[in-house]
Design a protein around this motif. Structure first.
Motif, PDB file in Angstrom:
ATOM      1  N   ALA A  89      35.560   5.043  -3.314  1.00 15.35           N
ATOM      2  CA  ALA A  89      36.312   4.618  -2.135  1.00 15.35           C
ATOM      3  C   ALA A  89      37.552   5.486  -1.995  1.00 15.35           C
ATOM      4  O   ALA A  89      38.104   5.982  -2.986  1.00 15.35           O
ATOM      5  CB  ALA A  89      36.713   3.147  -2.262  1.00 15.35           C
ATOM      6  N   GLY A  90      38.000   5.656  -0.749  1.00 16.90           N
ATOM      7  CA  GLY A  90      39.225   6.404  -0.498  1.00 16.90           C
ATOM      8  C   GLY A  90      39.064   7.888  -0.762  1.00 16.90           C
ATOM      9  O   GLY A  90      37.964   8.435  -0.812  1.00 16.90           O
ATOM     10  N   GLY A  91      40.188   8.555  -0.960  1.00 15.04           N
ATOM     11  CA  GLY A  91      40.177   9.977  -1.259  1.00 15.04           C
ATOM     12  C   GLY A  91      39.803  10.841  -0.070  1.00 15.04           C
ATOM     13  O   GLY A  91      39.762  10.390   1.074  1.00 15.04           O
ATOM     14  N   ARG A  92      39.503  12.097  -0.364  1.00 22.24           N
ATOM     15  CA  ARG A  92      39.117  13.078   0.650  1.00 22.24           C
ATOM     16  C   ARG A  92      37.694  13.546   0.374  1.00 22.24           C
ATOM     17  O   ARG A  92      37.483  14.525  -0.363  1.00 22.24           O
ATOM     18  CB  ARG A  92      40.084  14.258   0.627  1.00 22.24           C
ATOM     19  N   HIS A 152      25.277  12.267  -4.453  1.00 21.19           N
ATOM     20  CA  HIS A 152      24.041  12.357  -5.218  1.00 21.19           C
ATOM     21  C   HIS A 152      23.857  13.810  -5.632  1.00 21.19           C
ATOM     22  O   HIS A 152      23.911  14.717  -4.794  1.00 21.19           O
ATOM     23  CB  HIS A 152      22.855  11.893  -4.368  1.00 21.19           C
ATOM     24  N   LEU A 153      23.659  14.040  -6.942  1.00 14.91           N
ATOM     25  CA  LEU A 153      23.544  15.405  -7.436  1.00 14.91           C
ATOM     26  C   LEU A 153      22.823  15.421  -8.774  1.00 14.91           C
ATOM     27  O   LEU A 153      22.638  14.378  -9.408  1.00 14.91           O
ATOM     28  CB  LEU A 153      24.920  16.054  -7.576  1.00 14.91           C
ATOM     29  N   THR A 154      22.411  16.607  -9.196  1.00 15.09           N
ATOM     30  CA  THR A 154      21.793  16.796 -10.502  1.00 15.09           C
ATOM     31  C   THR A 154      22.807  17.471 -11.410  1.00 15.09           C
ATOM     32  O   THR A 154      23.459  18.446 -11.012  1.00 15.09           O
ATOM     33  CB  THR A 154      20.532  17.670 -10.393  1.00 15.09           C
ATOM     34  N   ILE A 155      22.940  16.929 -12.619  1.00 18.57           N
ATOM     35  CA  ILE A 155      23.922  17.469 -13.559  1.00 18.57           C
ATOM     36  C   ILE A 155      23.239  17.804 -14.880  1.00 18.57           C
ATOM     37  O   ILE A 155      22.192  17.237 -15.206  1.00 18.57           O
ATOM     38  CB  ILE A 155      25.073  16.472 -13.812  1.00 18.57           C
ATOM     39  N   PRO A 156      23.813  18.721 -15.664  1.00 11.54           N
ATOM     40  CA  PRO A 156      23.262  18.997 -16.994  1.00 11.54           C
ATOM     41  C   PRO A 156      23.380  17.763 -17.885  1.00 11.54           C
ATOM     42  O   PRO A 156      24.358  17.013 -17.797  1.00 11.54           O
ATOM     43  CB  PRO A 156      24.152  20.134 -17.515  1.00 11.54           C
ATOM     44  N   ASP A 157      22.398  17.564 -18.727  1.00 15.27           N
ATOM     45  CA  ASP A 157      22.405  16.407 -19.621  1.00 15.27           C
ATOM     46  C   ASP A 157      23.139  16.764 -20.910  1.00 15.27           C
ATOM     47  O   ASP A 157      22.539  17.003 -21.959  1.00 15.27           O
ATOM     48  CB  ASP A 157      20.969  15.973 -19.920  1.00 15.27           C
ATOM     49  N   ARG A 158      24.443  16.798 -20.803  1.00 16.10           N
ATOM     50  CA  ARG A 158      25.267  17.061 -21.977  1.00 16.10           C
ATOM     51  C   ARG A 158      26.567  16.263 -21.854  1.00 16.10           C
ATOM     52  O   ARG A 158      26.960  15.864 -20.750  1.00 16.10           O
ATOM     53  CB  ARG A 158      25.558  18.553 -22.116  1.00 16.10           C
ATOM     54  N   PRO A 159      27.238  16.010 -22.968  1.00 17.59           N
ATOM     55  CA  PRO A 159      28.454  15.201 -22.939  1.00 17.59           C
ATOM     56  C   PRO A 159      29.509  15.781 -22.003  1.00 17.59           C
ATOM     57  O   PRO A 159      29.721  16.997 -21.961  1.00 17.59           O
ATOM     58  CB  PRO A 159      28.933  15.224 -24.395  1.00 17.59           C
ATOM     59  N   GLY A 160      30.145  14.903 -21.247  1.00 13.87           N
ATOM     60  CA  GLY A 160      31.276  15.309 -20.418  1.00 13.87           C
ATOM     61  C   GLY A 160      30.955  15.647 -18.983  1.00 13.87           C
ATOM     62  O   GLY A 160      31.876  15.800 -18.167  1.00 13.87           O
ATOM     63  N   THR A 161      29.672  15.773 -18.624  1.00 13.66           N
ATOM     64  CA  THR A 161      29.353  16.205 -17.260  1.00 13.66           C
ATOM     65  C   THR A 161      29.647  15.119 -16.224  1.00 13.66           C
ATOM     66  O   THR A 161      30.087  15.428 -15.110  1.00 13.66           O
ATOM     67  CB  THR A 161      27.883  16.637 -17.154  1.00 13.66           C
ATOM     68  N   ILE A 162      29.417  13.862 -16.571  1.00 15.14           N
ATOM     69  CA  ILE A 162      29.763  12.781 -15.638  1.00 15.14           C
ATOM     70  C   ILE A 162      31.277  12.700 -15.479  1.00 15.14           C
ATOM     71  O   ILE A 162      31.797  12.541 -14.370  1.00 15.14           O
ATOM     72  CB  ILE A 162      29.192  11.439 -16.127  1.00 15.14           C
ATOM     73  N   ARG A 163      31.982  12.847 -16.588  1.00 13.68           N
ATOM     74  CA  ARG A 163      33.445  12.818 -16.533  1.00 13.68           C
ATOM     75  C   ARG A 163      33.984  13.940 -15.652  1.00 13.68           C
ATOM     76  O   ARG A 163      34.945  13.741 -14.896  1.00 13.68           O
ATOM     77  CB  ARG A 163      34.017  12.952 -17.949  1.00 13.68           C
ATOM     78  N   ASP A 164      33.358  15.115 -15.721  1.00 11.62           N
ATOM     79  CA  ASP A 164      33.823  16.239 -14.907  1.00 11.62           C
ATOM     80  C   ASP A 164      33.741  15.907 -13.417  1.00 11.62           C
ATOM     81  O   ASP A 164      34.660  16.211 -12.650  1.00 11.62           O
ATOM     82  CB  ASP A 164      32.989  17.487 -15.204  1.00 11.62           C
ATOM     83  N   ARG A 167      38.692  11.744  -8.682  1.00 11.82           N
ATOM     84  CA  ARG A 167      40.032  11.182  -8.885  1.00 11.82           C
ATOM     85  C   ARG A 167      41.124  12.170  -8.485  1.00 11.82           C
ATOM     86  O   ARG A 167      42.170  11.779  -7.955  1.00 11.82           O
ATOM     87  CB  ARG A 167      40.193  10.753 -10.343  1.00 11.82           C
ATOM     88  N   ALA A 168      40.892  13.452  -8.729  1.00 14.11           N
ATOM     89  CA  ALA A 168      41.898  14.465  -8.396  1.00 14.11           C
ATOM     90  C   ALA A 168      42.170  14.531  -6.899  1.00 14.11           C
ATOM     91  O   ALA A 168      43.248  14.964  -6.476  1.00 14.11           O
ATOM     92  CB  ALA A 168      41.448  15.833  -8.908  1.00 14.11           C
TER      93      ALA A 168
END
Length: 215
Positions: A192-195, A146-158, A164-165
């Motif tokens: 799910a999964g990951g570190r 849970h976090l706050t992100i800037p409301d601009r394109p690409g921030t969710i993808r980041d 995924r990385a």
């Protein structure tokens, strides 16, 4: 995600000419709190346990228990039901149904098709089930960010790219503009999964409000 996936179908119904005694028996037998009222398969009203409780004191205050039973056996459902209830289509988005329930302060929506035939009922319990499904809360071992992100394109993808990385697999993504500063949005991602520890370490420098929870 549509109403048809989460509604209860077929709905337990009652005919408008049935008595309140029959309605009470049906409510108890099926463990429900509301009965769509039909006339030849068409929705004409809805009867709740509250409707019956509100009717009984006004009509039975001075009656003994046997007289009350007699009164209930003589009163038709059509005389107590809520007429022309708000209904919804099975192909309506589930969030539209939730909004109507919330704004109107009601606990259920009969579901009707294009011919106005009753095909099911969507209750607040069904909507809670949809929320659990949409958030992936039943998906076993998961981690929720849970976090706050800037409301601009690409921030969710980041944020998703960081997950995924480090081997994480996205389960659900929810965002909201409620209660956050202008120009930003609230983000909740379950994966799910990951570190999770490495994911948190990678995100926290740019998102100091990051909250990480397991399960």
């Amino acid at each position: 995600m549509y109403v048809r996936r989460y509604m209860t179908s077929p709905a337990v119904t009652i005919d408008e000419n049935a008595t309140l005694t029959e309605a009470i028996h049906s409510l108890k037998e099926h463990g429900v709190r509301r009965l769509p009222v039909v006339r030849k398969g068409k929705l004409v009203g809805i009867l709740s346990d509250r409707d019956i409780k509100e009717y009984c004191p006004t009509k039975a205050t001075s009656l003994d228990v046997w007289e009350v039973h007699h009164v209930l056996a003589e009163v038709a459902v059509r005389d107590v039901m809520t007429r022309d209830p708000i209904a919804i289509r099975p192909d309506a988005p589930i969030e539209d149904a939730a909004r109507v329930l919330h704004e109107k302060g009601i606990g259920a929506l009969p579901v009707v098709d294009a011919k106005e035939s009753l095909v099911g009922i969507l209750t607040e319990h069904d909507v809670f089930g949809a929320l659990v499904a949409l958030t992936g809360a039943r998906r076993g071992k998961t981690t929720r960010l849970h976090l706050t992100i800037p409301d601009r394109p690409g921030t969710i993808r980041d944020v998703a790219d960081v997950i995924r990385a480090h081997g994480g697999r996205l389960v659900s993504i929810l965002t909201s503009y409620e209660g956050v500063p202008d120009g930003s949005r609230e983000l909740a991602i379950r994966f799910a999964g990951g570190r999770p520890d490495r994911i948190a370490d990678a995100l926290r420098p740019s998102h100091p409000d990051l909250d990480v929870r397991k399960g």
